[in-house]
Design a protein around this motif. Structure first.
Motif, mmCIF file in Angstrom:
data_model
loop_
_atom_site.group_PDB
_atom_site.id
_atom_site.type_symbol
_atom_site.label_atom_id
_atom_site.label_comp_id
_atom_site.label_asym_id
_atom_site.label_seq_id
_atom_site.Cartn_x
_atom_site.Cartn_y
_atom_site.Cartn_z
ATOM 1 N N ALA A 38 -65.122 -85.821 -45.113
ATOM 2 C CA ALA A 38 -64.789 -84.398 -45.129
ATOM 3 C C ALA A 38 -65.856 -83.592 -45.860
ATOM 4 C CB ALA A 38 -63.424 -84.192 -45.785
ATOM 5 N N VAL A 39 -66.311 -84.098 -46.998
ATOM 6 C CA VAL A 39 -67.362 -83.405 -47.745
ATOM 7 C C VAL A 39 -68.657 -83.381 -46.947
ATOM 8 C CG1 VAL A 39 -68.759 -83.465 -49.845
ATOM 9 C CG2 VAL A 39 -66.311 -83.965 -49.960
ATOM 10 N N LEU A 40 -68.999 -84.514 -46.339
ATOM 11 C CA LEU A 40 -70.240 -84.590 -45.565
ATOM 12 C C LEU A 40 -70.196 -83.689 -44.336
ATOM 13 C CD1 LEU A 40 -70.905 -88.439 -45.743
ATOM 14 C CD2 LEU A 40 -71.904 -86.621 -47.142
ATOM 15 N N MET A 41 -69.010 -83.460 -43.790
ATOM 16 C CA MET A 41 -68.878 -82.566 -42.646
ATOM 17 C C MET A 41 -68.857 -81.102 -43.080
ATOM 18 S SD MET A 41 -65.862 -82.378 -39.753
ATOM 19 C CE MET A 41 -66.270 -83.979 -39.076
ATOM 20 N N ALA A 42 -68.240 -80.817 -44.220
ATOM 21 C CA ALA A 42 -68.093 -79.429 -44.660
ATOM 22 C C ALA A 42 -69.420 -78.824 -45.096
ATOM 23 C CB ALA A 42 -67.083 -79.360 -45.807
ATOM 24 N N ILE A 43 -70.294 -79.619 -45.710
ATOM 25 C CA ILE A 43 -71.568 -79.078 -46.205
ATOM 26 C C ILE A 43 -72.428 -78.534 -45.060
ATOM 27 C CG2 ILE A 43 -73.747 -79.680 -47.320
ATOM 28 C CD1 ILE A 43 -72.188 -81.546 -49.143
ATOM 29 N N GLY A 78 -63.167 -73.372 -39.242
ATOM 30 C CA GLY A 78 -63.885 -74.602 -39.540
ATOM 31 C C GLY A 78 -63.063 -75.645 -40.258
ATOM 32 N N ALA A 79 -62.413 -75.255 -41.343
ATOM 33 C CA ALA A 79 -61.680 -76.226 -42.153
ATOM 34 C C ALA A 79 -60.503 -76.864 -41.409
ATOM 35 C CB ALA A 79 -61.207 -75.567 -43.457
ATOM 36 N N PRO A 80 -59.624 -76.093 -40.745
ATOM 37 C CA PRO A 80 -58.525 -76.751 -40.030
ATOM 38 C C PRO A 80 -58.994 -77.674 -38.909
ATOM 39 C CG PRO A 80 -58.080 -74.411 -40.308
ATOM 40 C CD PRO A 80 -59.505 -74.629 -40.690
ATOM 41 N N ILE A 81 -60.001 -77.248 -38.146
ATOM 42 C CA ILE A 81 -60.484 -78.093 -37.051
ATOM 43 C C ILE A 81 -61.129 -79.363 -37.597
ATOM 44 C CG2 ILE A 81 -62.152 -78.242 -35.177
ATOM 45 C CD1 ILE A 81 -61.630 -75.332 -34.577
ATOM 46 N N ALA A 82 -61.945 -79.215 -38.655
ATOM 47 C CA ALA A 82 -62.558 -80.393 -39.258
ATOM 48 C C ALA A 82 -61.502 -81.339 -39.808
ATOM 49 C CB ALA A 82 -63.526 -79.970 -40.359
ATOM 50 N N THR A 83 -60.466 -80.787 -40.417
ATOM 51 C CA THR A 83 -59.371 -81.617 -40.921
ATOM 52 C C THR A 83 -58.692 -82.371 -39.791
ATOM 53 O OG1 THR A 83 -58.966 -80.071 -42.756
ATOM 54 C CG2 THR A 83 -57.183 -81.580 -42.168
ATOM 55 N N ALA A 90 -60.093 -90.965 -37.918
ATOM 56 C CA ALA A 90 -59.815 -92.058 -38.860
ATOM 57 C C ALA A 90 -58.330 -92.368 -38.951
ATOM 58 C CB ALA A 90 -60.366 -91.699 -40.236
ATOM 59 N N GLY A 91 -57.506 -91.333 -39.116
ATOM 60 C CA GLY A 91 -56.078 -91.554 -39.308
ATOM 61 C C GLY A 91 -55.376 -92.066 -38.069
ATOM 62 N N VAL A 133 -51.386 -85.167 -46.905
ATOM 63 C CA VAL A 133 -52.842 -85.278 -47.011
ATOM 64 C C VAL A 133 -53.559 -84.149 -46.268
ATOM 65 C CG1 VAL A 133 -54.817 -86.728 -46.372
ATOM 66 C CG2 VAL A 133 -52.769 -87.754 -47.370
ATOM 67 N N ALA A 134 -53.030 -83.711 -45.130
ATOM 68 C CA ALA A 134 -53.734 -82.715 -44.305
ATOM 69 C C ALA A 134 -54.049 -81.420 -45.057
ATOM 70 C CB ALA A 134 -52.919 -82.434 -43.037
ATOM 71 N N PRO A 135 -53.078 -80.779 -45.744
ATOM 72 C CA PRO A 135 -53.436 -79.560 -46.490
ATOM 73 C C PRO A 135 -54.421 -79.822 -47.625
ATOM 74 C CG PRO A 135 -51.065 -79.688 -46.130
ATOM 75 C CD PRO A 135 -51.624 -81.011 -45.770
ATOM 76 N N LEU A 136 -54.294 -80.958 -48.308
ATOM 77 C CA LEU A 136 -55.226 -81.271 -49.396
ATOM 78 C C LEU A 136 -56.636 -81.458 -48.862
ATOM 79 C CD1 LEU A 136 -53.059 -83.807 -51.453
ATOM 80 C CD2 LEU A 136 -53.364 -81.361 -51.842
ATOM 81 N N LEU A 137 -56.757 -82.136 -47.740
ATOM 82 C CA LEU A 137 -58.067 -82.313 -47.123
ATOM 83 C C LEU A 137 -58.631 -80.982 -46.655
ATOM 84 C CD1 LEU A 137 -60.015 -84.625 -46.334
ATOM 85 C CD2 LEU A 137 -58.944 -84.623 -44.087
ATOM 86 N N ASN A 138 -57.772 -80.113 -46.162
ATOM 87 C CA ASN A 138 -58.202 -78.781 -45.727
ATOM 88 C C ASN A 138 -58.754 -77.977 -46.900
ATOM 89 O OD1 ASN A 138 -57.977 -76.604 -43.470
ATOM 90 N ND2 ASN A 138 -57.058 -75.648 -45.270
ATOM 91 N N ILE A 139 -58.082 -78.053 -48.049
ATOM 92 C CA ILE A 139 -58.555 -77.339 -49.241
ATOM 93 C C ILE A 139 -59.923 -77.866 -49.671
ATOM 94 C CG2 ILE A 139 -58.093 -76.929 -51.687
ATOM 95 C CD1 ILE A 139 -55.112 -76.938 -51.006
ATOM 96 N N LEU A 140 -60.101 -79.176 -49.627
ATOM 97 C CA LEU A 140 -61.397 -79.762 -49.986
ATOM 98 C C LEU A 140 -62.506 -79.268 -49.073
ATOM 99 C CD1 LEU A 140 -63.104 -81.803 -51.584
ATOM 100 C CD2 LEU A 140 -62.357 -83.567 -49.978
#
Length: 244
Positions: A38-43, A78-83, A90-91, A133-140
């Motif tokens: 998630a971090v590698l995709m968000a940057i 970006g964040a919701p789609i990436a999540t 993976a999930g 996990v989904a909202p937490l990952l979205n926040i990250l």
């Protein structure tokens, strides 16, 4: 499957029979396989939005609006789609392969023979874990993407930090954050339901499990894209100024 899992989740919580240990185990596994990607995709996503939008806005002479454009782009889209894509890749593959292997080994039939519902025993904890996990990952992803866009804006693009955050706060409302979290939770729910359904329907040994995993991932990605399009149109109808 979705209706039965939702009903089972509420019933288990009310009756005090919810499997917290299984839910936490599944949630921790989802975090371990999605946090770093998630971090590698968000940057790069935050950087691309800042560069592309910044170049266009710079030609119009409104460099300070980079913060507003970057904030709306990352938070609402970006964040919701990436999540959803991370959870769908993976999930969904992990859940579908686990349940598919249990199905072909006839463990699911054994549960039914003992009078235990596979949905209550296996699906409900995974649904709860995904919704956690989904909202937490979205926040990250939101945090990482905005920080990356900010560093590019105030660095190479020469935008002042004050104007960046001023326009970001002026155009980005709390409702945008709630929409983003809601979309992430909905995408996670779609992913886990599709993965569980395909896993429990696996037939024909290892080949059937592989086909179920492939179908779960493909259907998850397709469902996320279609649902996101519908939600975006609905939001544009009720919040046209914010989207514009």
């Amino acid at each position: 499957m979705a209706a039965e899992a939702s009903r089972g989740l509420l019933v288990d919580l009310v009756r005090g029979r919810f499997q917290w240990r299984e839910m936490l185990s599944q949630a921790w596994y989802l975090v371990t396989v999605t946090a770093i990607p998630a971090v590698l995709m968000a940057i790069p996503f935050g950087v691309v939005v800042s560069v592309q939008v910044g170049n266009l806005i710079h030609q119009l002479g409104a460099d300070s609006l980079v913060g507003a454009a970057g904030g709306l782009g990352v938070i609402q889209q970006g964040a919701p789609i990436a999540t959803g894509l991370l959870l769908g890749g993976a999930g969904a593959s992990a859940i579908a392969s686990d349940l598919g292997a249990r199905t072909v080994r006839e463990e699911i039939d054994a549960l039914r023979t003992m009078g235990i519902s596979p949905v209550h025993r296996l699906v409900v904890p995974r649904v709860a874990a995904m919704l956690l996990v989904a909202p937490l990952l979205n926040i990250l992803i939101v945090f990482t993407g905005i920080v990356a866009g900010y560093l590019i804006a105030v660095g190479p693009q020469g935008v002042t930090p004050g104007s960046y955050w001023a326009t970001f706060g002026a155009f980005t409302a709390l409702s945008d954050v709630w929409i983003s979290l809601g979309k992430a939770a909905l995408f996670g729910f779609l992913v886990v339901i599709l993965a569980c359904q395909r896993g429990l329907e696996a037939r024909g040994g290892p080949r059937g499990v592989a086909d179920g995993v492939n179908a779960a991932v493909v259907l998850s990605v397709a469902a996320i894209i279609v649902v996101n399009l519908v939600i975006t149109q609905v939001v544009a109808m009720f919040l046209p100024i914010r989207v514009a």
